[in-house]
Structure formats: structure tokens, C-alpha cells
Design an enzyme around this catalytic site. Structure first.
Site, short mmCIF file in Angstrom:
data_model
loop_
_atom_site.label_atom_id
_atom_site.label_comp_id
_atom_site.label_asym_id
_atom_site.label_seq_id
_atom_site.Cartn_x
_atom_site.Cartn_y
_atom_site.Cartn_z
CG ASP A 1 -6.54 -4.28 2.75
OD1 ASP A 1 -7.05 -4.01 1.53
OD2 ASP A 1 -6.18 -3.26 3.23
CG ASP B 1 -1.94 1.25 1.21
OD1 ASP B 1 -2.18 1.53 0.03
OD2 ASP B 1 -2.55 1.59 2.16
CG ASP C 1 -4.61 -0.07 5.86
OD1 ASP C 1 -5.46 -0.61 5.09
OD2 ASP C 1 -4.09 1.18 5.89
#
Length: 942
Positions: A671, A353, A667
């Protein structure tokens, strides 16, 4: 108004007390949330005071489940004797006693005791390291106490605490929901229900019997997980008084599973044991054929068996992995499973990410576009310092349109800025929302006062699937104000008007183009962009009281026909260490891909700054690709922007279809599927939800991409250390087998007696092997391609050096036996200096072999050889112990050695030269071969 039904009175036992599973649970679901809070003595808007919390901790205990008692120390010590090697040694002792030799049984008993103590200490150290990791995985929850929102460990919760939760959080205790906004909870761990359950704050109207646990829609239970929405809950039970605690006695801990590497070594040990069995039989028959007594022949065979079976390998691997995992935790990477350490070393792609991982996550609003004017905000962090001015110089922080835009941004917001103990501002909540709160404070607004004046009546919590959040607030006589905050493309698609200096105007095609151009310009500056919009509703929602629901209309149906208030550009600069880490990945053959929900322009700008190569694709473009096409193109893609959780899973699968070993960061609650799909799921420790932490194999306590790369380096180093001491120990075992078997076939007595073999296997092998497992990463460990995940630890390339080194050691010892022993059969090995020289030279050769395998393909004369003080202490200790065994009369009697002359000592020292010289020549040849090869080009996508 009829009186509320009274629940069963809760019993005020401590959390550590054993609950009666058959006893009735308090029926909090029968009464309103307000009544529950009143009975628990708490005002939900204020929470408990510090004094009340302290008193309730004394009364109820901590919010922890009772753990299964640890196996008693004395039993763990006795377990050290439950080993094949121990049984072999006991057999040797019995045989020695049967033939009238009491010295060997006594020494073997002492050695077994020492070995058990060492094994007990090593296992305890490993257990303590893993226990420390569990403490680092402590759950942090948000609670309202003394009128403020605080973050505290879940174990500190007490009945009456007001807990604030959102999607992805784990319910930390049992409780009654006071607010349940679009709330769904996964209760499969408790009820077995596979589908998340919709929750409410309403009273459950029932008559007669108790409502089943799975049907208590207004209650939350420990260890269940919020999959959607937002909730406030008053804690009604903690620790062993929770539903999970009441069932704790019915649960059993899962057995520890061996890692794949441990399973490999276990199979390897069994194969070696089979080979040793054949060699033992051969030595026994040779001894009988040469006239040995049966007892002597058996002892010689047992000595070979003891030398041949590396029973200590799996235990050393366990300790090495545990210590390595503990060290990784100190470097901010908590590995939850030992097997993950092995996988880390073979990682070929890291999908990361952007926000907070590749960037600093120090969100600061630096640009606000409102009413056609761009405003610049100075200052970084969560402080109020920094000037605000219009980019064209014609506006200031006092502009009404700017203040109104930031007012709406603060209302549709859950973040708070608190003053820490050191006087510095501290964020409680999401960093992106915190940036909006700080921007509002910079123009003179008081976020807390604004929220108090316009309390939230209803909301649609943020969901990554829809990419927006919406809240509803009273607007005096005008009705209600709906505020929406989210991704610019999503919010703009729902707007039909835009704010201007003197009101609003229709958002026509030209207006949309201007808004899109402003959005693109902010993205090109590397800013994350949020859009804020509002809408005045002509009717009020009913003000919800605690526990009475969420309003009177479907708020999500009203999110259309909005007025665009502002586009807010938020700066999140790339981490300097992430730039270095991306370059390290390229050198190590590890591809890096940015997977983000941000705008493609912003993601591309940050990727360029970080040095991530490859093209940028959006989620929409991924939708147009088949799985096969994505697998073909994935190697050239560097950035996936505007993606959904489903896209992340597709990207991971595409990489895996090409044979990649993927580490995936995440997070958010959505996910979890991609983290589970990847070989290594990496959860964020700061911003990550409890769902992702549960799904992940590794947790970053600093949310830093560089920490992932450091963990990969450490994973490679740990695997190399294990390979090193496997080579060391197997070389010793093979050399011992070869030496004893060759000597017997040549007509010599066994060069080592059982006690000397014990010395070799336990003292000369053990400490150096353990110290090899503690080596720091070798130079160049990140300068080569990842290892194949299917690679066997004892491959042909590693077996050849083992056999070669063992052959050199065998030839060296045989040369000493031929040159320095008395060939007379009447001569006892204990009185012959040649046998003592052979024993001493074998130990010295072991130490040189440890140095050689530690250096790998490098010369032993390099800087790395001087690292790891523990290794040199272990080697020095072994050498000193060997000298004492030879020169101290008492030890001579125990080990069957005799004194050596200066010349004989010199021969023992020089006996290591053939092994050392040949090893250095091999290293030189390998270095020349490597120099002659052209450099390997790293693929663009890597």
C-alpha cells in the site's frame, strides 16, 4: 566434522557507547544460525527468559540510536533576540538614549526580555509536543520469550532475542536470520542498493577477507525493511552497536522545513515590511516638515515601524500547528508533518480500506461451509464461548469433516490466542487468522497442539499479489500435507476436487457452481470469505534445521490440483461511528470510496450499510479501463473490490486528475505507493506495517475511519484558527499604521509613543492571538465544501474586512483626538487626556476586533463566543492591564499616560460601539444573503 569458524568476539559495550566505525564487526554470517544462537546463549524455540532480558538490558543498554544533543536552553533563549523586530527596537532604544531619554531604553530592554521569555516558553512547548508525538510512533515488534510470542517495543530488544517478522516489517536491530522463507529485504537505506535483496538462512562460505555488507545474505540490519516473505532472526547487536549506529556519527539531522502556510506568512510579512518602510519614511518627513526635532521624528517613525511589522506571525503559526497536532494525537490521529495539517483541511476525497477501518476488525468466523454443509458459529470476539451447529440441524461440532477443515485452517496460520494479564483472551497476529483459531477452539481443537504435532516444513507467505498463503506439514507415512488458504476465487481456480462426508470427489462444473453460490451467499450476508484447500504430496520435504534453508523443492510449483476443504465466512460488522462519519463527509463535500481486496458482494453489502453511494467495480473491470476512462467514471464509483496495490495507485491518480485532494488509507507493504501518491497517506497504527507507517503522513492509532474524519475536521479548524489570528493581527497593524499616519498628516503628534506600541504589539496582541489559535472547531466547520488547496491566506475576500475594520478603528481614534485633545502645540501628549483616551480606546477596539474575527460570519452573540476559556482570560487580562497602565502612577510615568475622568472612561468604552454595530449589521446582511440562496446539492459520488 570440522569445527565451525569462530567469529570475532563481540565487545560487550552498552548500546549508548560510541562504536569505532573502523573496528571489526562480528562475522556472524560465517557460522550457522544454530551456532549463533548457541554463542548468544538462547534456544530459538524458547527465546530469552525475563531474567536474561533484564540482565542484558543492564549490560547492553536500550536498543536506541543516540540522538543529536538538543540545542542548549541558553542558546535557544538567545535565539529569541535574533529577529528583525528586536533589531528595530534596539535601534529605537539607541536613538532614545542619544537624545537624552533613558526611560524608553530601559522599558524597551524590559519588554525585550519579557518577549524573549514568552517566545522561549512557546517554542519549548511546541518542541515538547512534537517530541511526545515521536514517542507515540514507537515501533512494536514480535519476539519469542519464555516460549511465548510477545509484542514489545523495539527499544527493549537485547542481543539474543528471537524476533519474528513478515513482509512490511522494519528490521528492529542487527541480527542473523534463523528462518528466511521467500525473504527479500530492502536495504537501500544502508547500502544504497535500490533493488530488494533476497535473503537466506544459509552459512556464507568465504575464504579470507570480510564479506561486504551488501553481500551478507543471511543477516538483517536495523532500519531495513522486509518487502516479501517471513523471517525469524536472532538479534546480534542493538543500539549504537548496529551498523546504523556505527555510522550515526556520519549522519546529520535534516533541517526543519517551513510549511507552505509559514512560507506564505513569511512573504506576507516582508510585503508588509516594505509597505511599512514607505509609511515610516512618510511619517519621518511629515514630522520634520512640522518642526519636530530629528530625534523626535525618528522616534515617531520607529513607533510606526514597530506597529507595522507583524514579526510574530510565523512563530505563532508554528506553535498553533504543533499544539493542534498534539491535540490530534490525543484523538488517535498522529500527524507526522506539520504541513499535513494544512492539507487535511482541503481534503475532498477519502479512499478507505474496509477491514478494521470502516469495520470493527473484531473478526469472528460465523459460517463454515464444509463437505456441502453449512455450520453456524455463535459468539463474538476471541473467547471460546458459543454454540456450533449445522444450519440444517443435522450436524454438530463433532463432525469430522468440520474438524478436519478447521485443522487445516489452523495449520496454515500464524495467529495465536494468549491469555492477558486480566484473564481475557488476546490476539497476537492477524485478526482474520485469529478468527480461524477461535473457530477451531470452539469445536474442541487445540491449535497449539496441532501445530506441534505437524510442524511447518516450508511455506509460501501471504502476498497480496497472489492472494494466498501456503504451508507444508508432515503427514506420517503418507508423505506431506500442503495447505493453502486465501481468496475464494484464487483458491477455487487451483482446486480440482472437493471434500465430501466420506472422502473427496471431482470438482466438476456443477460443483464449482455450488461452491461459487455458497461464496456469493456468504458475501451477501456481509461476510468476508476465505477458502481453505489441501493436497497430499507423495514425498517429504527435508525437515529444515535452524539456519539450513527452507526445504528441498519449490513449494509454489505444487499449488495446483488442490482439494477444497471449506469456505469460511468471517463477520466484521461496520463501525457505528463510521456510519455517522460517512454522513458527515457527505455534508462536508468530501467523497468517500471503499477500496478493498474483498469480494465485490461483501464490499457492496458493507458499503450499503455504511451509506457509501456509487457503483461497485472490481479490479478486473479496472483492468479493462484506460486511465482516461477511469478518470471519467471515477466520480460515479463508490466501491473498488478485489483490487491490487496497482489498482489503488490508479484510482488515486484518476481522482487527482479531476482536481481532487485525496486521503488514502493503507496497512500492507504494497500500500506504500498509493499512500505516497495521495496528498494525505493514512497508515493504520494497529494492523499497519512499518513500511506504510513510514510512507504515511498520518497514523491512526485506532484504525478507525471516524478518526480520519475527525482529523479532517481538526485540520479545517486549525487552518481557520490561523486565518482568524492573522486577520486579528493584521487588522491591528493596518489600523496602527493608518492612525499614526493620518494623525501626523492632520497635524497631530503621533497618538502612540513607542512604549505604548510595544504594549499593543506584545501584550494586547500576543496572548489573544495565541488563544485564538487554540479555539475548538467552529459550528458548521464540516457543513461546507473543502477549501481550495491553492487558496491564499490573505485573499481579497479576507483583505476587504481587514481594511474595512482598520478604517473604522482609525476613524474612531481620530474622532477622539479631534474631540478630546488640546490642539495647542505646547501641550505634551503625556499630559493630554485625549491621547490617553486614544491609546485606551485602541486597545479596547483590539479586544472587540478579536471577538469579531473569532466569530467569523456569525454574530458575536452566539454560543461559540462563550467557548475557549483561554481566550476570555487573555482578553480580560489585557483590559485589566490597560486600566492599570492608566490609573497606577508608576505605570503612568512608564507608558506616558494620565488619569481619566469617569466621563472619559465612558467615552473609551463606548468607542467600540461603531465597530461592533457595523460588524453585526454586516453579519446580518450575510445571513440574509445565505438564506436567499438555494441549497447546494451534494453529488451522488460524494
Amino acid at each position: 566434522m570440522p569445527a565451525e569458524p569462530r567469529p570475532d568476539e563481540p565487545t560487550h559495550r552498552t548500546a549508548a557507547a560510541t562504536a569505532d566505525p573502523a573496528g571489526p564487526a562480528p562475522q556472524w554470517y560465517r557460522i550457522s544460525g544454530h551456532a549463533v544462537a548457541e554463542r548468544l546463549g538462547v534456544d530459538p524455540s524458547v527465546g530469552l527468559s525475563a531474567a536474561e532480558v533484564a540482565e542484558r538490558v543492564e549490560r547492553y543498554g536500550t536498543n536506541e540510536l543516540a540522538e543529536a544533543p538538543r540545542r542548549p536552553a541558553w542558546l535557544r533563549f538567545v535565539d529569541q533576540f535574533n529577529d528583525l523586530l528586536v533589531f528595530i527596537l534596539i535601534g529605537a532604544a539607541v536613538v532614545s538614549a542619544a537624545v537624552g531619554d533613558l526611560k524608553d531604553p530601559i522599558v524597551i530592554a524590559i519588554v525585550l526580555l519579557i518577549n524573549a521569555v514568552l517566545g522561549y516558553v512557546q517554542e519549548s512547548r511546541a518542541d515538547d509536543a512534537l517530541a511526545a508525538l515521536q514517542q507515540m510512533l514507537e515501533v512494536i515488534v514480535r519476539v519469542r520469550r519464555d516460549g511465548a510470542v510477545l509484542e514489545v517495543p523495539a527499544r527493549e530488544l537485547v542481543p539474543g532475542d528471537i524476533v519474528l517478522m513478515e513482509a512490511g516489517d522494519r528490521v528492529p536491530a542487527d541480527g542473523r536470520f534463523l528462518v528466511a522463507s521467500s525473504l527479500s529485504v530492502d536495504e537501500s537505506t544502508l547500502t544504497g542498493e535500490s533493488v530488494p535483496v533476497d535473503k537466506t538462512a544459509d552459512v556464507i562460505e568465504v575464504d579470507g577477507d570480510e564479506v561486504a555488507l551488501a553481500e551478507r545474505a543471511n543477516c538483517g540490519y536495523m532500519n531495513t525493511t522486509l518487502t516479501r516473505g517471513r523471517a525469524e532472526m536472532v538479534v546480534t547487536a542493538t543500539g549504537m552497536e548496529t551498523e546504523v549506529g556505527r555510522l550515526a556519527g556520519l549522519l546529520s539531522a535534516a533541517d526543519d522545513q517551513e510549511t507552505p502556510l509559514q512560507q506564505q506568512l513569511d512573504k506576507l510579512g516582508k510585503r508588509l515590511a516594505l509597505i511599512a518602510g514607505i509609511a515610516v519614511l512618510a511619517v519621518f518627513l511629515v514630522g520634520l516638515s512640522q518642526g519636530d526635532e530629528i530625534g523626535e521624528a525618528v522616534l515617531g517613525a520607529v513607533a510606526l515601524a514597530v506597529a507595522a511589522i507583524p514579526e510574530g506571525l510565523p512563530a505563532v503559526v508554528t506553535v498553533t500547528l504543533a499544539i493542534g497536532v498534539s491535540r490530534m494525537a490525543k484523538e488517535r490521529a498522529i500527524v507526522k508533518r506539520l504541513a499535513s495539517v494544512e492539507t487535511l483541511g482541503s481534503t475532498t476525497v477519502i479512499c478507505s480500506d474496509k477491514t478494521g477501518t470502516l469495520t470493527l476488525n473484531q473478526m469472528t468466523a460465523t459460517r463454515v461451509v464444509a463437505a456441502g454443509r453449512t455450520y453456524e458459529f455463535e459468539g463474538l470476539g476471541y473467547g471460546d464461548e458459543g454454540e456450533v451447529r449445522a444450519a440444517d440441524g443435522a450436524g454438530s461440532a463433532d463432525d469430522d469433516t468440520l474438524r478436519w477443515a478447521l485443522t487445516t485452517a489452523v495449520l496454515c496460520n500464524d495467529a495465536h490466542i494468549r491469555t492477558g494479564d486480566d484473564g481475557s483472551p488476546q490476539l497476537v497476529g492477524d485478526p482474520t487468522e485469529g478468527a480461524l483459531v477461535v473457530a477451531a477452539r470452539k469445536v474442541g481443537l487445540d491449535p497449539e497442539a496441532l501445530r506441534a504435532d505437524a510442524p511447518r516444513l516450508d511455506e509460501v507467505p501471504f502476498d497480496s499479489a497472489v492472494k494466498y498463503m501456503a504451508t507444508l506439514h508432515p503427514l506420517g507415512d503418507e508423505g506431506s500435507l500442503l495447505v493453502v488458504k486465501g481468496a475464494p476465487d484464487v483458491v477455487l481456480s487451483r482446486c480440482d476436487r472437493s471434500r465430501v462426508a466420506d472422502g473427496t470427489e471431482p470438482l466438476d462444473a456443477a460443483g464449482r457452481e455450488r461452491a461459487q453460490a455458497a461464496n456469493d451467499e456468504l458475501g451477501r450476508q456481509g461476510l468476508r470469505v476465505l477458502a481453505v484447500a489441501s493436497k497430499v504430496l507423495g514425498e517429504h520435504h527435508a525437515d529444515p534445521t535452524v539456519g539450513d534453508g527452507d526445504g528441498t523443492m519449490d513449494l509454489s510449483a505444487e499449488i495446483d490440483g488442490l482439494t477444497l476443504e471449506a469456505l469460511i465466512g468471517i463477520l466484521d460488522p461496520a463501525r457505528p461511528e463510521a456510519v455517522v462519519a460517512v454522513a458527515e463527509c457527505a455534508a462536508a463535500g468530501i467523497g468517500v470510496r471503499m477500496i478493498t481486496g474483498d469480494h465485490a458482494t461483501t464490499a457492496g453489502a458493507i458499503a450499503a450499510e455504511l451509506g457509501i453511494p456509487g457503483s461497485v467495480v472490481t479490479g478486473a473491470e479496472l483492468n479493462d479501463m484506460s486511465d482516461e476512462e477511469l478518470a471519467e467514471r471515477i466520480e460515479e464509483i463508490g466501491v473498488c473490490a478485489r483490487v491490487s496495490p496497482e489498482h489503488k495507485v490508479r484510482v488515486v491518480k484518476a481522482l487527482q486528475s479531476n482536481g481532487e485532494v485525496v486521503a488514502m488509507t493503507g496497512d500492507g507493504v504494497n500500500d506504500a505507493p498509493s499512500l505516497k501518491q495521495a496528498e494525505i497517506g493514512v497508515a493504520m497504527g494497529i494492523t499497519g506495517t512499518e513500511v506504510t507507517k513510514e510512507a504515511g503522513d498520518m497514523i491512526l492509532t485506532d484504525d478507525n475511519f471516524a478518526t480520519i474524519v475527525k482529523a479532517v475536521e481538526r485540520g479545517r479548524a486549525i487552518y481557520e484558527n490561523i486565518v482568524t489570528f492573522v486577520r486579528f493581527q493584521l487588522t491591528t497593524n493596518v489600523a496602527a499604521i493608518g492612525t499614526i499616519l493620518t494623525a501626523r498628516l492632520a497635524g497631530y503628534p503621533a497618538p502612540f509613543n513607542p512604549i505604548q506600541i510595544l504594549f499593543v504589539n506584545i501584550l494586547a496582541d500576543g496572548p489573544p492571538a495565541m488563544s485564538l489559535g487554540m479555539d475548538p472547531p467552529r459550528p458548521g466547520v464540516m457543513d461546507r465544501e473543502p477549501r481550495d488547496g491553492e487558496e491564499r491566506i490573505l485573499s481579497g475576500a479576507r483583505l476587504v474586512p481587514i481594511l474595512f475594520t482598520a478604517a473604522i478603528m482609525t476613524v474612531t481614534i481620530m474622532a477622539i483626538l479631534v474631540g478630546w485633545t488640546d490642539a495647542s502645540p505646547a501641550t505634551s501628549p503625556e499630559d493630554d487626556p485625549g491621547f490617553t483616551m486614544a491609546f485606551t480606546s485602541f486597545v479596547f477596539l483590539q479586544m472587540v476586533n478579536a471577538l469579531i474575527v473569532r466569530s467569523g460570519d456569525l454574530s458575536v452573540f452566539n454560543r461559540f463566543s462563550l467557548t475557549n476559556r483561554t481566550f476570555w482570560l487573555a482578553v480580560s487580562g489585557v483590559v485589566i492591564a490597560q486600566v492599570l497602565v492608566v490609573v497606577v502612577p508608576f505605570l503612568q510615568n512608564v507608558f506616558g499616560t494620565t488619569s481619566l475622568s469617569g466621563q472619559e472612561w465612558l467615552v473609551c468604552v463606548l468607542s467600540v460601539l461603531p465597530l461592533l454595530v457595523i460588524s453585526e449589521l454586516r453579519t446580518f446582511v450575510l445571513w440574509m444573503v445565505r438564506r436567499s440562496r438555494p441549497p447546494v446539492a451534494v453529488p451522488a459520488a460524494a
